[in-house]
Scaffold this motif. Structure first.
Motif, mmCIF file in Angstrom:
data_model
loop_
_atom_site.group_PDB
_atom_site.id
_atom_site.type_symbol
_atom_site.label_atom_id
_atom_site.label_comp_id
_atom_site.label_asym_id
_atom_site.label_seq_id
_atom_site.Cartn_x
_atom_site.Cartn_y
_atom_site.Cartn_z
ATOM 1 N N TYR A 87 -30.447 -102.212 -37.059
ATOM 2 C CA TYR A 87 -30.887 -100.938 -36.471
ATOM 3 C C TYR A 87 -31.488 -99.983 -37.492
ATOM 4 O O TYR A 87 -32.041 -98.947 -37.113
ATOM 5 N N GLY A 88 -31.394 -100.288 -38.769
ATOM 6 C CA GLY A 88 -32.110 -99.507 -39.775
ATOM 7 C C GLY A 88 -31.527 -98.148 -40.121
ATOM 8 O O GLY A 88 -32.244 -97.284 -40.627
ATOM 9 N N PHE A 89 -30.242 -97.932 -39.878
ATOM 10 C CA PHE A 89 -29.621 -96.672 -40.291
ATOM 11 C C PHE A 89 -29.534 -96.630 -41.823
ATOM 12 O O PHE A 89 -28.990 -97.545 -42.449
ATOM 13 N N HIS A 90 -30.063 -95.564 -42.411
ATOM 14 C CA HIS A 90 -29.998 -95.382 -43.864
ATOM 15 C C HIS A 90 -30.421 -93.949 -44.183
ATOM 16 O O HIS A 90 -30.760 -93.186 -43.286
ATOM 17 N N GLY A 91 -30.423 -93.610 -45.458
ATOM 18 C CA GLY A 91 -30.854 -92.281 -45.864
ATOM 19 C C GLY A 91 -31.828 -92.335 -47.019
ATOM 20 O O GLY A 91 -31.930 -93.336 -47.720
ATOM 21 N N VAL A 107 -29.272 -87.881 -35.852
ATOM 22 C CA VAL A 107 -29.082 -89.054 -36.704
ATOM 23 C C VAL A 107 -29.093 -90.329 -35.867
ATOM 24 O O VAL A 107 -29.661 -91.355 -36.275
ATOM 25 N N LEU A 108 -28.503 -90.271 -34.674
ATOM 26 C CA LEU A 108 -28.487 -91.445 -33.805
ATOM 27 C C LEU A 108 -29.887 -91.835 -33.336
ATOM 28 O O LEU A 108 -30.188 -93.013 -33.149
ATOM 29 N N VAL A 109 -30.766 -90.843 -33.167
ATOM 30 C CA VAL A 109 -32.134 -91.120 -32.723
ATOM 31 C C VAL A 109 -33.020 -91.529 -33.895
ATOM 32 O O VAL A 109 -33.746 -92.530 -33.835
ATOM 33 N N ARG A 110 -32.946 -90.757 -34.989
ATOM 34 C CA ARG A 110 -33.818 -91.004 -36.138
ATOM 35 C C ARG A 110 -33.322 -92.172 -36.996
ATOM 36 O O ARG A 110 -34.081 -92.750 -37.758
ATOM 37 N N ARG A 111 -32.008 -92.453 -36.898
ATOM 38 C CA ARG A 111 -31.358 -93.468 -37.731
ATOM 39 C C ARG A 111 -31.481 -93.129 -39.213
ATOM 40 O O ARG A 111 -31.532 -94.011 -40.081
ATOM 41 N N ARG A 112 -31.522 -91.852 -39.483
ATOM 42 C CA ARG A 112 -31.592 -91.305 -40.832
ATOM 43 C C ARG A 112 -30.663 -90.109 -40.901
ATOM 44 O O ARG A 112 -30.459 -89.413 -39.907
ATOM 45 N N GLY A 113 -30.119 -89.823 -42.084
ATOM 46 C CA GLY A 113 -29.260 -88.663 -42.211
ATOM 47 C C GLY A 113 -28.614 -88.582 -43.569
ATOM 48 O O GLY A 113 -28.853 -89.412 -44.458
ATOM 49 N N LEU A 114 -27.770 -87.561 -43.736
ATOM 50 C CA LEU A 114 -27.008 -87.418 -44.968
ATOM 51 C C LEU A 114 -25.909 -88.481 -45.025
ATOM 52 O O LEU A 114 -25.515 -89.025 -43.990
ATOM 53 N N PRO A 115 -25.386 -88.761 -46.208
ATOM 54 C CA PRO A 115 -24.329 -89.776 -46.318
ATOM 55 C C PRO A 115 -23.160 -89.549 -45.369
ATOM 56 O O PRO A 115 -22.667 -90.502 -44.756
ATOM 57 N N ILE A 116 -22.727 -88.307 -45.217
ATOM 58 C CA ILE A 116 -21.553 -88.054 -44.397
ATOM 59 C C ILE A 116 -21.837 -88.277 -42.911
ATOM 60 O O ILE A 116 -20.974 -88.766 -42.178
ATOM 61 N N LEU A 117 -23.046 -87.951 -42.447
ATOM 62 C CA LEU A 117 -23.368 -88.182 -41.029
ATOM 63 C C LEU A 117 -23.595 -89.648 -40.737
ATOM 64 O O LEU A 117 -23.185 -90.158 -39.688
#
Length: 284
Positions: A87-91, A107-117
């Motif tokens: 799914y490509g979740f990363h930061g 974050v769930l939509v973009r699959r991007r975010g800060l480490p904690i999210l």
């Protein structure tokens, strides 16, 4: 470039804060629920259907995990393959510049975010699937842990869920503190501590953008609703109110904070009272 989200109207905001406080004070606070209530406070476009959809997405992702893959390392690998690889979740470094990187629904939509999210996504998906998972609040970098202390496996969702070696963890901590990690740094993080750290990140984001003092204010307000919080947040809230031109409310907050401080530091309390008088003088 899109503008950052703005809070909802006052009535909706008050309802969200009431629910946030209720959840934070419950016997077993729900991390995803708290993050989504926070997210709705940040972004007025997130309605009840959107909150439900975010919870459903976490359920859907958990349903894609294999049934009980094995020990801690197998769980970590399964989460990396699903969330990081498939799914490509990363930061990336650019994610630190976006408020959305601290909001679970984005974050769930973009699959991007800060480490904690990203770690919250890992935690909530893994928890739903029955994994022995918990957050680990390393200084300057949040990761997830699987298994008991003697078998602990750490994974870094910001790096797509890469499983960390002992050396990797030492380098992360040394980069933030200049010292090796202590055993206390590797203990499970309480959900309320996770939320407090998310709010700290949001306040830091807003502090660098004076035009978004509205974000600073609601982040402080939510922090004050947590059962345990630093008393100095009252002073920060007062300062923000004065900065926003709400001089009477800011002065009253300063006076209330001075009463708290007076018991332990009378000279500091008098300085705060002077700030309150200065704030009231701005009305003239």
């Amino acid at each position: 470039m899109t503008s950052s989200p703005f809070p909802p109207p006052c009535e909706r905001s008050a309802e969200l804060r009431r629910r946030f406080a209720e959840e934070a004070r419950s016997e077993r606070p729900d991390l995803a629920a708290l993050c989504l209530l926070l997210g709705a406070q940040a972004d007025g476009t997130l309605d009840e259907a959107g909150i439900d959809a975010a919870q459903a997405e976490l359920d859907r992702l958990a349903g894609r995990l294999p049934y009980r893959p094995g020990g801690p390392r197998a769980w970590a690998g399964a989460l990396r393959e699903l969330l990081g690889d498939r799914y490509g979740f990363h930061g990336t470094a650019a994610d630190y510049r976006r408020l959305e990187s601290s909001l679970l629904q984005h974050v769930l939509v973009r699959r991007r975010g800060l480490p904690i999210l990203l770690s919250v996504v890992w935690l909530e998906v893994a928890r739903r699937a029955g994994a022995p998972v918990y957050g680990v609040a390393l200084p300057g970098h949040f990761v997830v842990g699987f298994g008991p202390p003697g078998e602990q496996v750490l994974a870094d969702p910001f790096d797509g869920g890469r499983v960390l070696t002992g050396t990797d963890a030492e380098l992360l901590v040394a980069g933030a503190t200049g010292a090796p990690p202590s055993p206390s740094m590797l203990t499970p993080a309480d959900p309320l501590d996770v939320v407090a750290r998310i709010l700290n990140n949001i306040r830091a984001w807003a502090a660098a953008r004076p035009e978004r003092s509205d974000v600073s204010l609601w982040a402080v307000d939510l922090s004050l609703l947590l059962p345990s919080h630093p008393a100095r947040l009252r002073h920060e809230r007062a300062r923000l109110l004065v900065q926003r031109g709400e001089f009477t409310a800011g002065a009253a907050e300063l006076e209330a904070y001075a009463e708290v401080v007076a018991a332990v530091d009378p000279p500091a309390a008098e300085r705060v009272r002077q700030q309150a008088r200065a704030a009231r003088a701005l009305l003239n």
